[in-house]
Design a protein around this motif. Structure first.
Motif, PDB file in Angstrom:
ATOM      1  N   GLY A   3       9.412  -1.408 -15.278  1.00 40.55           N
ATOM      2  CA  GLY A   3       8.316  -1.386 -16.232  1.00 40.55           C
ATOM      3  C   GLY A   3       7.390  -0.217 -15.991  1.00 40.55           C
ATOM      4  O   GLY A   3       7.471   0.471 -14.964  1.00 40.55           O
ATOM      5  N   GLY A   4       6.466   0.008 -16.911  1.00 41.44           N
ATOM      6  CA  GLY A   4       5.615   1.180 -16.889  1.00 41.44           C
ATOM      7  C   GLY A   4       4.677   1.288 -15.707  1.00 41.44           C
ATOM      8  O   GLY A   4       4.218   2.377 -15.369  1.00 41.44           O
ATOM      9  N   LYS A   5       4.385   0.170 -15.031  1.00 41.08           N
ATOM     10  CA  LYS A   5       3.423   0.209 -13.923  1.00 41.08           C
ATOM     11  C   LYS A   5       4.053   0.507 -12.571  1.00 41.08           C
ATOM     12  O   LYS A   5       3.349   0.719 -11.590  1.00 41.08           O
ATOM     13  CB  LYS A   5       2.683  -1.128 -13.844  1.00 41.08           C
ATOM     14  N   ILE A   6       5.372   0.526 -12.509  1.00 38.30           N
ATOM     15  CA  ILE A   6       6.025   0.739 -11.219  1.00 38.30           C
ATOM     16  C   ILE A   6       6.053   2.229 -10.875  1.00 38.30           C
ATOM     17  O   ILE A   6       6.296   3.079 -11.735  1.00 38.30           O
ATOM     18  CB  ILE A   6       7.462   0.158 -11.218  1.00 38.30           C
ATOM     19  N   THR A   7       5.736   2.542  -9.633  1.00 33.67           N
ATOM     20  CA  THR A   7       5.815   3.912  -9.126  1.00 33.67           C
ATOM     21  C   THR A   7       6.700   3.909  -7.891  1.00 33.67           C
ATOM     22  O   THR A   7       7.021   2.856  -7.328  1.00 33.67           O
ATOM     23  CB  THR A   7       4.431   4.443  -8.735  1.00 33.67           C
ATOM     24  N   HIS A   8       7.070   5.082  -7.469  1.00 33.62           N
ATOM     25  CA  HIS A   8       7.902   5.196  -6.265  1.00 33.62           C
ATOM     26  C   HIS A   8       7.172   4.590  -5.069  1.00 33.62           C
ATOM     27  O   HIS A   8       7.773   3.885  -4.246  1.00 33.62           O
ATOM     28  CB  HIS A   8       8.235   6.668  -6.008  1.00 33.62           C
ATOM     29  N   GLU A   9       5.871   4.848  -4.974  1.00 31.31           N
ATOM     30  CA  GLU A   9       5.094   4.345  -3.841  1.00 31.31           C
ATOM     31  C   GLU A   9       4.995   2.819  -3.860  1.00 31.31           C
ATOM     32  O   GLU A   9       5.134   2.160  -2.818  1.00 31.31           O
ATOM     33  CB  GLU A   9       3.698   4.961  -3.855  1.00 31.31           C
ATOM     34  N   LYS A  10       4.750   2.247  -5.047  1.00 33.64           N
ATOM     35  CA  LYS A  10       4.660   0.787  -5.148  1.00 33.64           C
ATOM     36  C   LYS A  10       5.998   0.132  -4.798  1.00 33.64           C
ATOM     37  O   LYS A  10       6.046  -0.893  -4.117  1.00 33.64           O
ATOM     38  CB  LYS A  10       4.229   0.386  -6.555  1.00 33.64           C
ATOM     39  N   ALA A  11       7.073   0.733  -5.290  1.00 32.51           N
ATOM     40  CA  ALA A  11       8.401   0.190  -4.993  1.00 32.51           C
ATOM     41  C   ALA A  11       8.678   0.240  -3.494  1.00 32.51           C
ATOM     42  O   ALA A  11       9.211  -0.715  -2.909  1.00 32.51           O
ATOM     43  CB  ALA A  11       9.465   0.974  -5.756  1.00 32.51           C
ATOM     44  N   TYR A  12       8.295   1.341  -2.858  1.00 30.77           N
ATOM     45  CA  TYR A  12       8.501   1.465  -1.417  1.00 30.77           C
ATOM     46  C   TYR A  12       7.732   0.385  -0.657  1.00 30.77           C
ATOM     47  O   TYR A  12       8.256  -0.222   0.287  1.00 30.77           O
ATOM     48  CB  TYR A  12       8.071   2.852  -0.939  1.00 30.77           C
ATOM     49  N   ASP A  13       6.488   0.149  -1.059  1.00 30.48           N
ATOM     50  CA  ASP A  13       5.676  -0.877  -0.384  1.00 30.48           C
ATOM     51  C   ASP A  13       6.327  -2.254  -0.504  1.00 30.48           C
ATOM     52  O   ASP A  13       6.290  -3.052   0.443  1.00 30.48           O
ATOM     53  CB  ASP A  13       4.266  -0.909  -0.979  1.00 30.48           C
ATOM     54  N   ILE A  14       6.914  -2.541  -1.660  1.00 30.45           N
ATOM     55  CA  ILE A  14       7.567  -3.841  -1.839  1.00 30.45           C
ATOM     56  C   ILE A  14       8.777  -3.964  -0.920  1.00 30.45           C
ATOM     57  O   ILE A  14       8.990  -4.994  -0.266  1.00 30.45           O
ATOM     58  CB  ILE A  14       7.980  -4.039  -3.316  1.00 30.45           C
ATOM     59  N   TRP A  15       9.592  -2.898  -0.837  1.00 33.84           N
ATOM     60  CA  TRP A  15      10.734  -2.918   0.100  1.00 33.84           C
ATOM     61  C   TRP A  15      10.242  -3.128   1.535  1.00 33.84           C
ATOM     62  O   TRP A  15      10.777  -3.937   2.292  1.00 33.84           O
ATOM     63  CB  TRP A  15      11.500  -1.599   0.032  1.00 33.84           C
ATOM     64  N   ARG A  16       9.233  -2.340   1.902  1.00 37.31           N
ATOM     65  CA  ARG A  16       8.761  -2.335   3.293  1.00 37.31           C
ATOM     66  C   ARG A  16       8.147  -3.666   3.688  1.00 37.31           C
ATOM     67  O   ARG A  16       8.356  -4.163   4.802  1.00 37.31           O
ATOM     68  CB  ARG A  16       7.744  -1.200   3.465  1.00 37.31           C
ATOM     69  N   GLU A  17       7.350  -4.242   2.799  1.00 39.07           N
ATOM     70  CA  GLU A  17       6.609  -5.452   3.143  1.00 39.07           C
ATOM     71  C   GLU A  17       7.440  -6.719   2.985  1.00 39.07           C
ATOM     72  O   GLU A  17       7.009  -7.797   3.388  1.00 39.07           O
ATOM     73  CB  GLU A  17       5.358  -5.539   2.265  1.00 39.07           C
ATOM     74  N   SER A  18       8.622  -6.598   2.405  1.00 38.89           N
ATOM     75  CA  SER A  18       9.468  -7.772   2.206  1.00 38.89           C
ATOM     76  C   SER A  18       9.995  -8.285   3.534  1.00 38.89           C
ATOM     77  O   SER A  18      10.156  -7.528   4.498  1.00 38.89           O
ATOM     78  CB  SER A  18      10.642  -7.428   1.285  1.00 38.89           C
ATOM     79  N   ALA A  19      10.269  -9.570   3.568  1.00 36.63           N
ATOM     80  CA  ALA A  19      10.797 -10.196   4.785  1.00 36.63           C
ATOM     81  C   ALA A  19      12.203  -9.682   5.065  1.00 36.63           C
ATOM     82  O   ALA A  19      12.795  -8.922   4.289  1.00 36.63           O
ATOM     83  CB  ALA A  19      10.808 -11.710   4.612  1.00 36.63           C
ATOM     84  N   GLU A  20      12.750 -10.116   6.186  1.00 36.98           N
ATOM     85  CA  GLU A  20      14.084  -9.663   6.599  1.00 36.98           C
ATOM     86  C   GLU A  20      15.147 -10.057   5.578  1.00 36.98           C
ATOM     87  O   GLU A  20      16.078  -9.302   5.315  1.00 36.98           O
ATOM     88  CB  GLU A  20      14.418 -10.260   7.969  1.00 36.98           C
ATOM     89  N   GLU A  21      14.980 -11.249   4.990  1.00 35.16           N
ATOM     90  CA  GLU A  21      15.922 -11.717   3.965  1.00 35.16           C
ATOM     91  C   GLU A  21      15.399 -11.327   2.586  1.00 35.16           C
ATOM     92  O   GLU A  21      14.270 -11.656   2.223  1.00 35.16           O
ATOM     93  CB  GLU A  21      16.080 -13.238   4.045  1.00 35.16           C
ATOM     94  N   LEU A  22      16.237 -10.612   1.827  1.00 37.27           N
ATOM     95  CA  LEU A  22      15.840 -10.150   0.507  1.00 37.27           C
ATOM     96  C   LEU A  22      16.696 -10.788  -0.568  1.00 37.27           C
ATOM     97  O   LEU A  22      17.914 -10.914  -0.423  1.00 37.27           O
ATOM     98  CB  LEU A  22      15.988  -8.628   0.409  1.00 37.27           C
ATOM     99  N   SER A  23      16.033 -11.174  -1.651  1.00 36.20           N
ATOM    100  CA  SER A  23      16.743 -11.629  -2.841  1.00 36.20           C
ATOM    101  C   SER A  23      16.403 -10.651  -3.953  1.00 36.20           C
ATOM    102  O   SER A  23      15.231 -10.501  -4.324  1.00 36.20           O
ATOM    103  CB  SER A  23      16.300 -13.047  -3.234  1.00 36.20           C
ATOM    104  N   ILE A  24      17.411  -9.944  -4.462  1.00 35.33           N
ATOM    105  CA  ILE A  24      17.132  -8.928  -5.466  1.00 35.33           C
ATOM    106  C   ILE A  24      17.930  -9.200  -6.738  1.00 35.33           C
ATOM    107  O   ILE A  24      19.045  -9.730  -6.700  1.00 35.33           O
ATOM    108  CB  ILE A  24      17.432  -7.509  -4.947  1.00 35.33           C
ATOM    109  N   LYS A  25      17.324  -8.859  -7.849  1.00 35.74           N
ATOM    110  CA  LYS A  25      17.985  -8.977  -9.151  1.00 35.74           C
ATOM    111  C   LYS A  25      18.295  -7.571  -9.629  1.00 35.74           C
ATOM    112  O   LYS A  25      17.408  -6.712  -9.660  1.00 35.74           O
ATOM    113  CB  LYS A  25      17.080  -9.696 -10.152  1.00 35.74           C
ATOM    114  N   ILE A  26      19.558  -7.325  -9.991  1.00 35.32           N
ATOM    115  CA  ILE A  26      19.957  -5.989 -10.406  1.00 35.32           C
ATOM    116  C   ILE A  26      20.711  -6.029 -11.727  1.00 35.32           C
ATOM    117  O   ILE A  26      21.323  -7.038 -12.086  1.00 35.32           O
ATOM    118  CB  ILE A  26      20.837  -5.304  -9.337  1.00 35.32           C
TER     119      ILE A  26
END
Length: 530
Positions: A154-177
């Motif tokens: 979506g329009g509000k996502i940036t590279h930096e925001k996406a990186y923070d979400i990856w980094r701050e996520s727990a060891e187990e990730l559930s992703i929708k692709i």
């Protein structure tokens, strides 16, 4: 090892603790300029500067009359102090600390992807082979929609925001692709884990007994990986070797010394020595135990070959063991050690200088820190990267190696054979075009992979591919605009970005060797030695 780390910390703890609050005071805002009429006596005689700092900490701890943010002041004070030493001593904390340690170890804990935000969507540009994402079945071109139910589209996502979400996520990730192949939405489970960083991304027999090895960094496993590649190449008839350390930022001195030992057959030959104001002189000499016979060597360097890569090139040059090809190296002759301050912070401290076998010290001057930081840009502006006669030698002190050639101090490693850089890829035009063309090339690959594969499997693949991509609207507009005189170079650059995405980093290096001017020069030199 733990005892050693603790002892280093105990040595430095008094000094650093003495600076925690002093540094904070120095960089803080001064509220009241009015001096007291009478200064209180401290009962102290004249002291040395370090003692003064300790005393300041004592006064603040016992007498300061307001609240204090100790954590933030600690970081600011240490960072301020260490930054005043030299350009290569610095303070590390938090993620910077962990990332530094992980890369020195040759791996990091993560998912193992490269991604970009294209059309407001996170797209996977590269999947690291054998990493967690690869094992989970993620593919190049997949679009990530959610990470642990947090939207990354979506329009509000940036590279930096996406990186923070990856980094701050727990060891187990559930992703929708949204898959690149079937264009269907699926859910994937990924567990963060070790992601290997190859310090040797390319190794290949070029022909006529010439092998090629690219070393991208000197991490904890580089020597082992180097020897594995040398063994493979030797089994395929290698008698001459090209070692490529372009854009190599350096790393472990121990690893480069081990590699040098396999390239110098004489016993007790001085390879390098280190010495500092508070450290004894340490000499590193060859063992004479060489496992594979390599007759002739060439080492390729450039302005981004730093530190350990300069040790490799400079030592072999001084000993007359290798011909150095390319452009003048960075010019870093300082040795650092890391001292842990806490479980999440450390200082990387310069403890010594290193000297090549001839006694040459290659560190360029950093008396003017701003000038030091811009020195590579100044080489580009002066034309040094493109014309051999533009190399500026300001240091008149020289040292003579075993090959009988005097070489200057303080100038990095000057190659024996100069190969000019392609000025187009240093131009403002290319700097403006590279990122959008990188994305265009990726998207073009996602829509035309089968066609590109057929072209690359055919005859005259590079020529056919160039002709093919020239039909693209975006390239046609660029070629017909203000950049007409660079039209062929723009097409060439796009093709290389396309192939980078198609092959991936490691295979790309091997596939493009036949177009590499520095490699061509190195091959020619080695062939002349027959």
């Amino acid at each position: 090892m733990e005892k050693e780390k603790n002892s280093k910390y105990e040595i430095w703890q008094p000094l650093l603790m003495s600076l925690i609050l002093a540094g904070g005071m120095l960089i803080g805002t001064k509220i009241d300029d009015e001096l007291p009429l009478v200064a209180k006596s401290t009962g102290l005689d004249e002291t040395k500067p370090w003692e003064e700092l300790k005393n300041v900490v004592g006064f603040i701890e016992s007498r300061y009359g307001d609240s204090l943010s100790v954590d933030s002041i600690t970081e600011e004070a240490i960072e301020l102090l260490v930054s005043k030493l030299d350009p290569h001593s610095y303070y590390l904390s938090g993620l910077d600390y962990f990332h530094f340690k992980e890369r020195m170890q040759g791996s990091y804990i993560g998912v193992g992807i490269d991604y970009d935000i294209i059309n407001d969507t996170m797209q996977l540009i590269r999947i690291v082979p054998e990493g967690p994402a690869d094992r989970a079945g993620l593919k190049q071109g997949d679009q990530v929609l959610e990470i642990n139910e947090k939207s990354v589209a979506g329009g509000k996502i940036t590279h930096e925001k996406a990186y923070d979400i990856w980094r701050e996520s727990a060891e187990e990730l559930s992703i929708k692709i949204l898959t690149s192949a079937a264009k269907e939405v699926v859910n994937k489970k990924i567990t963060k884990g070790p992601v290997q960083l190859k310090s040797i991304p390319a190794s290949k027999m070029i022909g006529n007994g010439v092998g090629y090895i690219k070393i991208s960094r000197f991490s904890s496993d580089t020597y082992k990986n180097f020897m594995q590649e040398v063994e493979k190449l030797s089994e395929n008839g290698m008698s001459k070797l090209i070692i490529d350390v372009r854009r190599n930022p350096g790393g472990s001195l121990d690893q480069v010394v081990k590699i040098l030992n396999q390239l110098v057959s004489e016993r007790d030959q001085l390879l390098i020595y280190t010495q500092g104001l508070n450290t004894k002189k340490v000499e590193y000499k060859s063992t004479g135990k060489v496992f594979f016979q390599i007759d002739d060597l060439a080492v390729i360097i450039d302005e981004h070959s730093v530190s350990a890569s300069e040790v490799l090139a400079g030592s072999l040059q001084d000993l007359g063991r290798a011909t150095i090809v390319g452009r003048r190296s960075y010019g870093k002759g300082l040795v650092q050690e890391m001292y842990n301050l806490s479980p999440t912070s450390a200082i990387n401290l310069t403890v010594a200088k290193y000297y090549l076998p001839s006694g040459r010290f290659i560190q360029k001057s950093y008396a003017d820190r701003n000038s030091y930081d811009l020195e590579i840009e100044r080489r580009e502006a002066n034309g040094e990267l493109f014309f051999e006669d533009s190399i500026k030698i300001v240091h008149h002190l020289t040292a003579t190696g075993l090959d009988g050639v005097p070489r200057p101090y303080g100038e990095g490693i000057i190659p024996d054979v100069f190969v000019a850089a392609d000025s187009f890829y240093y131009s403002d035009l290319w700097k403006d075009l590279e990122k959008p063309l990188y994305r265009d090339a990726f998207q073009y690959l996602m829509h035309n992979r089968e066609r590109i594969t057929k072209i690359l499997e055919g005859d005259n693949a590079m020529e056919v591919l160039r002709e093919h991509v020239e039909e693209l609207t975006s390239l046609t507009e660029l070629r017909n605009g203000e950049s007409t005189r660079f039209s062929d170079k723009i097409t060439e650059g796009f093709v290389h970005l396309l192939l980078w995405h198609y092959y991936g980093e490691y295979t790309y290096y091997e596939k493009m060797l036949h177009e590499d001017n520095e490699v061509k020069a190195a091959i020619e030199i080695l062939m002349e030695k027959d």
